[in-house]
Design a protein around this motif. Sequence first.
Motif, PDB file in Angstrom:
ATOM      1  N   PRO A  36       0.745  -1.298   0.020  1.00 62.18           N
ATOM      2  CA  PRO A  36      -0.010  -0.077   0.041  1.00 62.18           C
ATOM      3  C   PRO A  36       0.703   0.987   0.019  1.00 62.18           C
TER       4      PRO A  36
ATOM      5  N   GLY B 283     -13.385   5.261  16.080  1.00 58.30           N
ATOM      6  CA  GLY B 283     -13.343   4.870  14.689  1.00 58.30           C
ATOM      7  C   GLY B 283     -14.545   5.511  13.955  1.00 58.30           C
ATOM      8  N   GLY B 285     -17.513   4.769  14.006  1.00 58.27           N
ATOM      9  CA  GLY B 285     -18.873   4.814  15.081  1.00 58.27           C
ATOM     10  C   GLY B 285     -18.837   6.133  15.624  1.00 58.27           C
ATOM     11  N   ARG B 310      -8.337   4.244  10.555  1.00 62.14           N
ATOM     12  CA  ARG B 310      -8.151   4.893   9.484  1.00 62.14           C
ATOM     13  C   ARG B 310      -9.567   5.619   8.813  1.00 62.14           C
ATOM     14  N   VAL B 324      -3.990   4.442  13.720  1.00 59.66           N
ATOM     15  CA  VAL B 324      -3.173   3.218  14.226  1.00 59.66           C
ATOM     16  C   VAL B 324      -3.447   2.175  13.203  1.00 59.66           C
ATOM     17  N   GLY B 340     -16.199   2.534  18.781  1.00 55.85           N
ATOM     18  CA  GLY B 340     -16.737   2.669  17.598  1.00 55.85           C
ATOM     19  C   GLY B 340     -15.654   2.042  16.338  1.00 55.85           C
ATOM     20  N   ALA B 344     -11.165  -4.151  11.867  1.00 58.49           N
ATOM     21  CA  ALA B 344     -10.460  -4.761  10.598  1.00 58.49           C
ATOM     22  C   ALA B 344      -9.088  -5.262  10.812  1.00 58.49           C
ATOM     23  N   HIS B 347      -6.369  -2.575  11.028  1.00 60.95           N
ATOM     24  CA  HIS B 347      -6.419  -1.959  12.148  1.00 60.95           C
ATOM     25  C   HIS B 347      -5.794  -2.638  13.335  1.00 60.95           C
ATOM     26  N   ILE B 360     -15.640  -1.132  22.508  1.00 57.90           N
ATOM     27  CA  ILE B 360     -16.848  -0.484  22.956  1.00 57.90           C
ATOM     28  C   ILE B 360     -17.393  -0.469  21.333  1.00 57.90           C
ATOM     29  N   ASN B 361     -18.632  -1.265  21.415  1.00 49.84           N
ATOM     30  CA  ASN B 361     -19.100  -1.370  20.155  1.00 49.84           C
ATOM     31  C   ASN B 361     -20.582  -1.908  20.061  1.00 49.84           C
ATOM     32  N   ASP B 363     -22.289  -3.411  17.686  1.00 50.54           N
ATOM     33  CA  ASP B 363     -22.299  -4.686  17.039  1.00 50.54           C
ATOM     34  C   ASP B 363     -21.672  -5.737  17.764  1.00 50.54           C
ATOM     35  N   ALA B 366     -18.693  -7.807  15.981  1.00 50.28           N
ATOM     36  CA  ALA B 366     -17.528  -6.935  15.439  1.00 50.28           C
ATOM     37  C   ALA B 366     -16.481  -7.490  15.637  1.00 50.28           C
ATOM     38  N   GLY B 378     -22.556  -2.183  23.198  1.00 44.16           N
ATOM     39  CA  GLY B 378     -23.622  -1.055  23.417  1.00 44.16           C
ATOM     40  C   GLY B 378     -23.424   0.398  22.507  1.00 44.16           C
ATOM     41  N   ASP B 379     -24.073   1.340  22.781  1.00 40.84           N
ATOM     42  CA  ASP B 379     -23.750   2.671  21.992  1.00 40.84           C
ATOM     43  C   ASP B 379     -22.881   3.385  22.802  1.00 40.84           C
ATOM     44  N   PHE B 381     -21.756   6.362  22.424  1.00 43.65           N
ATOM     45  CA  PHE B 381     -22.131   7.772  22.824  1.00 43.65           C
ATOM     46  C   PHE B 381     -23.038   7.563  24.370  1.00 43.65           C
TER      47      PHE B 381
HETATM   48  C1  FAD Z   1      -4.292  -1.443   2.351  1.00 43.55           C
HETATM   49  C2  FAD Z   1      -5.236  -0.980   3.221  1.00 43.55           C
HETATM   50  C3  FAD Z   1      -4.655  -0.336   4.556  1.00 43.55           C
HETATM   51  C4  FAD Z   1      -5.291   0.083   5.518  1.00 43.55           C
HETATM   52  N1  FAD Z   1      -4.566   0.555   6.775  1.00 43.55           N
HETATM   53  C5  FAD Z   1      -5.521   0.909   7.901  1.00 43.55           C
HETATM   54  C6  FAD Z   1      -5.007   1.398   8.988  1.00 43.55           C
HETATM   55  O1  FAD Z   1      -3.734   1.743   9.105  1.00 43.55           O
HETATM   56  N2  FAD Z   1      -5.596   1.699   9.899  1.00 43.55           N
HETATM   57  C7  FAD Z   1      -7.007   1.455  10.009  1.00 43.55           C
HETATM   58  O2  FAD Z   1      -7.701   1.676  11.223  1.00 43.55           O
HETATM   59  N3  FAD Z   1      -7.670   0.949   8.928  1.00 43.55           N
HETATM   60  C8  FAD Z   1      -6.836   0.781   7.916  1.00 43.55           C
HETATM   61  N4  FAD Z   1      -7.574   0.259   6.726  1.00 43.55           N
HETATM   62  C9  FAD Z   1      -8.949   0.244   6.700  1.00 43.55           C
HETATM   63  C10 FAD Z   1      -9.494  -0.946   7.359  1.00 43.55           C
HETATM   64  O3  FAD Z   1      -9.778  -1.689   6.539  1.00 43.55           O
HETATM   65  C11 FAD Z   1     -10.961  -0.491   8.098  1.00 43.55           C
HETATM   66  O4  FAD Z   1     -11.679  -0.110   6.744  1.00 43.55           O
HETATM   67  C12 FAD Z   1     -11.062   0.525   8.978  1.00 43.55           C
HETATM   68  O5  FAD Z   1     -10.086   0.099  10.073  1.00 43.55           O
HETATM   69  C13 FAD Z   1     -12.402   0.682   9.313  1.00 43.55           C
HETATM   70  O6  FAD Z   1     -12.393   1.789  10.404  1.00 43.55           O
HETATM   71  P1  FAD Z   1     -13.500   1.644  11.435  1.00 43.55           P
HETATM   72  O7  FAD Z   1     -13.278   0.263  12.342  1.00 43.55           O
HETATM   73  O8  FAD Z   1     -13.435   3.154  12.413  1.00 43.55           O
HETATM   74  O9  FAD Z   1     -15.030   1.686  10.713  1.00 43.55           O
HETATM   75  P2  FAD Z   1     -15.994   0.843  10.786  1.00 43.55           P
HETATM   76  O10 FAD Z   1     -15.425  -0.461  10.011  1.00 43.55           O
HETATM   77  O11 FAD Z   1     -16.932   1.261   9.583  1.00 43.55           O
HETATM   78  O12 FAD Z   1     -16.617   0.263  11.974  1.00 43.55           O
HETATM   79  C14 FAD Z   1     -17.284   1.208  12.673  1.00 43.55           C
HETATM   80  C15 FAD Z   1     -17.713   0.344  13.853  1.00 43.55           C
HETATM   81  O13 FAD Z   1     -18.250   1.268  14.838  1.00 43.55           O
HETATM   82  C16 FAD Z   1     -19.564   0.479  15.485  1.00 43.55           C
HETATM   83  N5  FAD Z   1     -20.334   1.713  15.773  1.00 43.55           N
HETATM   84  C17 FAD Z   1     -21.009   2.538  15.106  1.00 43.55           C
HETATM   85  N6  FAD Z   1     -21.914   3.424  15.875  1.00 43.55           N
HETATM   86  C18 FAD Z   1     -21.629   2.962  16.961  1.00 43.55           C
HETATM   87  C19 FAD Z   1     -22.049   3.635  18.328  1.00 43.55           C
HETATM   88  N7  FAD Z   1     -22.865   4.646  18.349  1.00 43.55           N
HETATM   89  N8  FAD Z   1     -21.691   2.994  19.248  1.00 43.55           N
HETATM   90  C20 FAD Z   1     -20.897   1.936  19.424  1.00 43.55           C
HETATM   91  N9  FAD Z   1     -20.314   1.343  18.174  1.00 43.55           N
HETATM   92  C21 FAD Z   1     -20.861   2.144  17.013  1.00 43.55           C
HETATM   93  C22 FAD Z   1     -19.999  -0.337  14.036  1.00 43.55           C
HETATM   94  O14 FAD Z   1     -20.622  -1.275  14.867  1.00 43.55           O
HETATM   95  C23 FAD Z   1     -18.727  -0.853  13.689  1.00 43.55           C
HETATM   96  O15 FAD Z   1     -18.263  -1.897  14.178  1.00 43.55           O
HETATM   97  C24 FAD Z   1      -6.822  -0.061   5.619  1.00 43.55           C
HETATM   98  C25 FAD Z   1      -7.360  -0.757   4.354  1.00 43.55           C
HETATM   99  C26 FAD Z   1      -6.454  -1.129   3.430  1.00 43.55           C
HETATM  100  C27 FAD Z   1      -7.280  -1.824   2.199  1.00 43.55           C
END
Ligand code: FAD
Lengths: 259, 397
Positions: A36, B283, B285, B310, B324, B340, B344, B347, B360-361, B363, B366, B378-379, B381
Amino acid sequence: MNIIVCVKQVPDAKDVRLDPETNTLAREGVEAIMNPFDRHALEEAVCLKEQLGGKVTVLSMGPPQAEEVLREAISCGADEGVLVSDRAFAGADTWATSYTLAKAVEAIGTFDLILCGKQAIDGDTAQVGPGLASRMGLPYVTCVQKTREATDSSIQVERMMDDGYDVVQLPLPALLTVVKDINEPRVPSLKGKMKAKKAEISMLSASDVGAEAQYIGLAGSPTQVVNVFAPEARGDRKIFSGTAAEQVEQLVDKLKGYL
Amino acid sequence: MLIVDADKCIGCGACEDNCAFGAIIVEDDLAVVGDSCTLCGACVDVCDVEALHIEGGEKAVQADLSAWSGIWIFAESRHGVLAPVALELLGIGRKLAEQRGVELTAVLFGSDVQSHADQLIASGADIVLIADNPALAQYREDVYGRVLEQLIKEKKPEVVLAGATAIGRSLIPQAATVLGAGLTADCTGLAIREEDGMLLQTRPAFGGNIMATIECPHSRPQMATVRPNVMAPAEPDSERTGQIVKIELNDEQLASRVEVLETVTSSEEQVNIQEVEVLVAGGRGVESEKGFELIQELAAELNGAVAASRAAVDAGWVSYPHQVGQTGKTVCPKLYIACGISGAIQHAVGMQSAETVVAINRDENAPIFDIATYGLVGDLFEIVPLLTRKIQEQRRE
Ligand SMILES: Cc1cc2nc3c(=O)[nH]c(=O)nc-3n(C[C@H](O)[C@H](O)[C@H](O)COP(=O)(O)OP(=O)(O)OC[C@H]3O[C@@H](n4cnc5c(N)ncnc54)[C@H](O)[C@@H]3O)c2cc1C
Ligand SMILES: Nc1ncnc2c1ncn2[C@@H]1O[C@H](COP(=O)(O)O)[C@@H](O)[C@H]1O
């Protein structure tokens, strides 16, 4: 400006999983992708070429199938691809890799700038860029987050540091390693894809680039892996249930040592 | 190259089962080696019929190992501040030095940095080598590299350690390349092997999915960068004594092609998330920049810092130095609270070696819950403010 971009083909981390039973990496369906960070190095090179003219050559050391990432790079704007490939490269650590790439760069000939990714996600070493620069006697800067100004004779960049960034100027030829903040890589155009399909990838062996046997592959690697094992599993694990307040209560109880 | 002796191979598959890289397949009762072979030798050890051996591993250049002695650490300082990792390196360096029965030396570069020498001695250094010059005020790859290389060539230490920081990871590979020395990046474990005094360097590979132990059998010095926050700093002892040695520098060494025009330290980025003990990460979330205020408050309550996935960085709620993961930073805090964040793999690889992970999530499926020590479903917030308040109460008690 003639630019060489070093790209590596790496296994996609999302597929690499340790099998807890056998303690080995799950090998089913591991997809190979372009490192990447190298994607961002390539994009920066193509942007500089669009600005200043010149040519972008992508260079990789790897097995024959690494040709795929070179074609992909061409579809994203690179002009030429060079693959150095030889069974004798197997077992190369970063010392032997930077030697081999340096030999390949010499074989390619003239250039003004070499771009690398900050690190390759398989080994996360971040050592090949600085290693290649010192072999070529080039000034270098790691972790570049922005190109501020580039001319045919010098380049001014922002180097990301742990506490902010430095603005650094260096004469060309030079080598930079880049972080992902530097740009947003483009997706290949249809025209690019056509070009990539037809492109001729130069294949070079160890002897083609004049690499000496004692410095390549395992023989040329001062480091040696002596053991591979699974990380320690987490001890006490718990998913709480109940209302938010109840869960918070249980958590705080567990976290006492940190408060 | 890994050679299979077809006459001896019985196709038992032991090598295939023990290859961490999936590089061996048994076909028609014969082991076949693929391109992903890293020549780690694990298969050679498990082959009962001795059908496997590695060829071409004979090193051309063999250092005279006995000529090299002493443990060195690079005491990084920037803008007059000593990096915390320097003291951690002294902690582990002290142990290694005692095991080897040699001296521990701290190498300090900069301008007006002599004031750090006492602290380095109190924290375990026997000798502090100081290169103090206005030309070293800013980190410049070529000058720092040249000065370090020449010092190492002259004094021949058997081990050189530096922090796996922006500076350490830029400087050390240059020196290792020129010196023909083996270098292991981002180590989380270091030990001396009793029998032969070899430095065993352990580091995560494939984003922490496997651990690898690496040694440098034929070259000196043995060099490694060490992940911040993993090694314990030694308890400082102001009674300790040591020797302070100033290095003579000449103009040739200090000439540079790299010019630092300006340095920007943003207050927000001043905390290096790799160096703090508690991280609260948000994240997608968290939903907005405003939402991150909740994360900030919890972090402040825990004397920690804010990190992010990310998705949150791409949305512009937090800046990139806080990211991170695979394309961000690898962190190793004592406590990591993921709010949130789905968890993945990209991450997870950046944070899964934290001592304790709280997720804390809302889903419950997750993936973050698979790597969490404690999970709250849970939520965020609702949960995060409750948690902040609860901790506040605990603190007051
Ligand atoms: C080549 C490549 C490199 C990458 N490098 C990185 C990297 O260095 N770091 C990184 O982090 N990602 C990286 N990613 C992206 C990674 O694949 C994920 O897309 C990213 O980590 C998702 O971020 P997220 O967990 O914040 O979002 P999401 O996957 O959308 O997750 C959000 C979460 O929040 C929860 N949520 C939502 N609302 C609430 C609420 N009110 N209360 C509680 N929970 C809630 C949801 O249930 C969900 O599980 C990379 C991807 C690729 C393809
Ligand atoms: N085999 C290789 N072929 C081409 N480029 C490489 C290779 N290995 C490393 N690089 C380059 O060096 C950078 C840092 O890699 P590493 O030191 O392995 O983390 C990568 O982002 C690439 O730009």
